[in-house]
Design an enzyme around this catalytic site. Structure first.
Site, PDB file in Angstrom:
ATOM      1  N   HIS A   1       0.834  -1.206   0.000  1.00 47.75           N
ATOM      2  CA  HIS A   1       0.000   0.000   0.000  1.00 47.75           C
ATOM      3  C   HIS A   1       0.866   1.253   0.000  1.00 47.75           C
ATOM      4  CE1 HIS A   1      -3.475   2.560   1.086  1.00 47.75           C
ATOM      5  NE2 HIS A   1      -2.599   3.207   1.830  1.00 47.75           N
ATOM      6  N   GLU A   2       1.893   1.260   0.829  1.00 43.54           N
ATOM      7  CA  GLU A   2       2.776   2.425   0.881  1.00 43.54           C
ATOM      8  C   GLU A   2       3.572   2.575  -0.415  1.00 43.54           C
ATOM      9  OE1 GLU A   2       2.174   4.486   3.067  1.00 43.54           O
ATOM     10  OE2 GLU A   2       0.986   3.147   4.321  1.00 43.54           O
TER      11      GLU A   2
ATOM     12  N   HIS B   1       1.550   4.501  -2.808  1.00 40.40           N
ATOM     13  CA  HIS B   1       1.660   5.958  -2.667  1.00 40.40           C
ATOM     14  C   HIS B   1       2.918   6.484  -3.355  1.00 40.40           C
ATOM     15  CE1 HIS B   1      -1.804   6.596  -0.220  1.00 40.40           C
ATOM     16  NE2 HIS B   1      -1.364   5.899   0.806  1.00 40.40           N
TER      17      HIS B   1
ATOM     18  N   HIS C   1       3.028   9.186  -6.462  1.00 40.55           N
ATOM     19  CA  HIS C   1       3.847  10.395  -6.454  1.00 40.55           C
ATOM     20  C   HIS C   1       4.731  10.466  -7.694  1.00 40.55           C
ATOM     21  CE1 HIS C   1       7.096  13.014  -4.348  1.00 40.55           C
ATOM     22  NE2 HIS C   1       6.154  13.778  -4.862  1.00 40.55           N
TER      23      HIS C   1
END
Length: 232
Positions: free
Chosen positions: A105-106, A109, A113
């Protein structure tokens, strides 16, 4: 809590917040229970959270993003300012379904970005205003409620609080998209098997539910403030 009758008696507008308070407690219990449950279930492949994150970052061409160990429980996050991915110890070192799900999940991100995902870009742009609004709004709101001949203070407070609520609204698609990316990446790279996908999905959905609850609570509080303002 804010009491429009000085600080006496019962404020009936508190009723607006009760459903979201219950919902928030439910969401928090779900994320804690699902994370704790699937933290005990190791994946068949046996990769740790940091191994999964490093592999997915490298595959996405993000070899320059370091992975650091973060302090605290459920403190995992991607830092867009410093371009660093941080994982809590239980996610970093363990090979559980919960660990690989959170780490992916991270990574989602980080990929958002790098790819210029528009909702994330907008969220990052308004973050300074939202952070200021969430902390400063209540000084104006309380001042506006305690000083009847200064209604402008309450209006400023509501506007600042509204910026914080807008941030929460924009956060939703960012989080849901990161979870969708995580599941797709985990499956494509075979870090989880078919029978493990259900657990990964539950962990990610429970985490997303907390953001839904935060948004609902923010909107309810904003509605309550508008009711208090109109009463004035």
């Amino acid at each position: 809590m804010l009491f429009p009758y000085g600080f006496y008696g019962f404020d009936p507008t508190i009723i607006i917040l009760i459903p979201t308070i219950v919902f928030t407690l439910y969401a928090q219990s779900k994320v804690k229970s699902n994370f704790a449950k699937y933290l005990k279930v190791n994946t068949h492949r046996g990769y740790s959270g940091v191994q999964v994150a490093r592999s997915l970052l490298d595959e996405a061409g993000l070899q320059d993003i370091p992975i650091e160990l973060a302090k605290g429980h459920l403190s995992d996050h991607y830092d867009p300012r410093n371009r660093v991915l941080r994982l809590s110890q239980e996610v970093y070192n363990r090979s559980s379904i919960a660990s690989v799900s959170v780490s992916a999940h991270e990574v989602g991100h980080a990929i958002q970005h790098a790819r210029g995902y528009i909702p994330l870009t907008v969220r990052n742009l308004i973050f300074p205003l939202a952070r200021f609004g969430s902390s400063a709004a209540w000084f104006f709101i309380i001042g506006g409620l305690l000083i009847p001949n200064q209604p402008g203070l309450l209006d400023i407070g509501i506007l600042l609080f509204g910026a914080a609520v807008l941030f929460q609204v924009i956060t939703l698609p960012v989080e849901f998209n990161a979870s969708s990316r995580a599941l797709r990446l985990l499956n494509t790279n075979q870090f989880i098997m078919d029978d493990e996908e259900r657990g990964a999905r539950r962990v990610l959905r429970a985490a997303a539910l907390t953001y839904v609850a935060a948004m609902a609570a923010g909107i309810a509080q904003l509605l309550r403030l508008l009711v208090l303002r109109n009463r004035r």
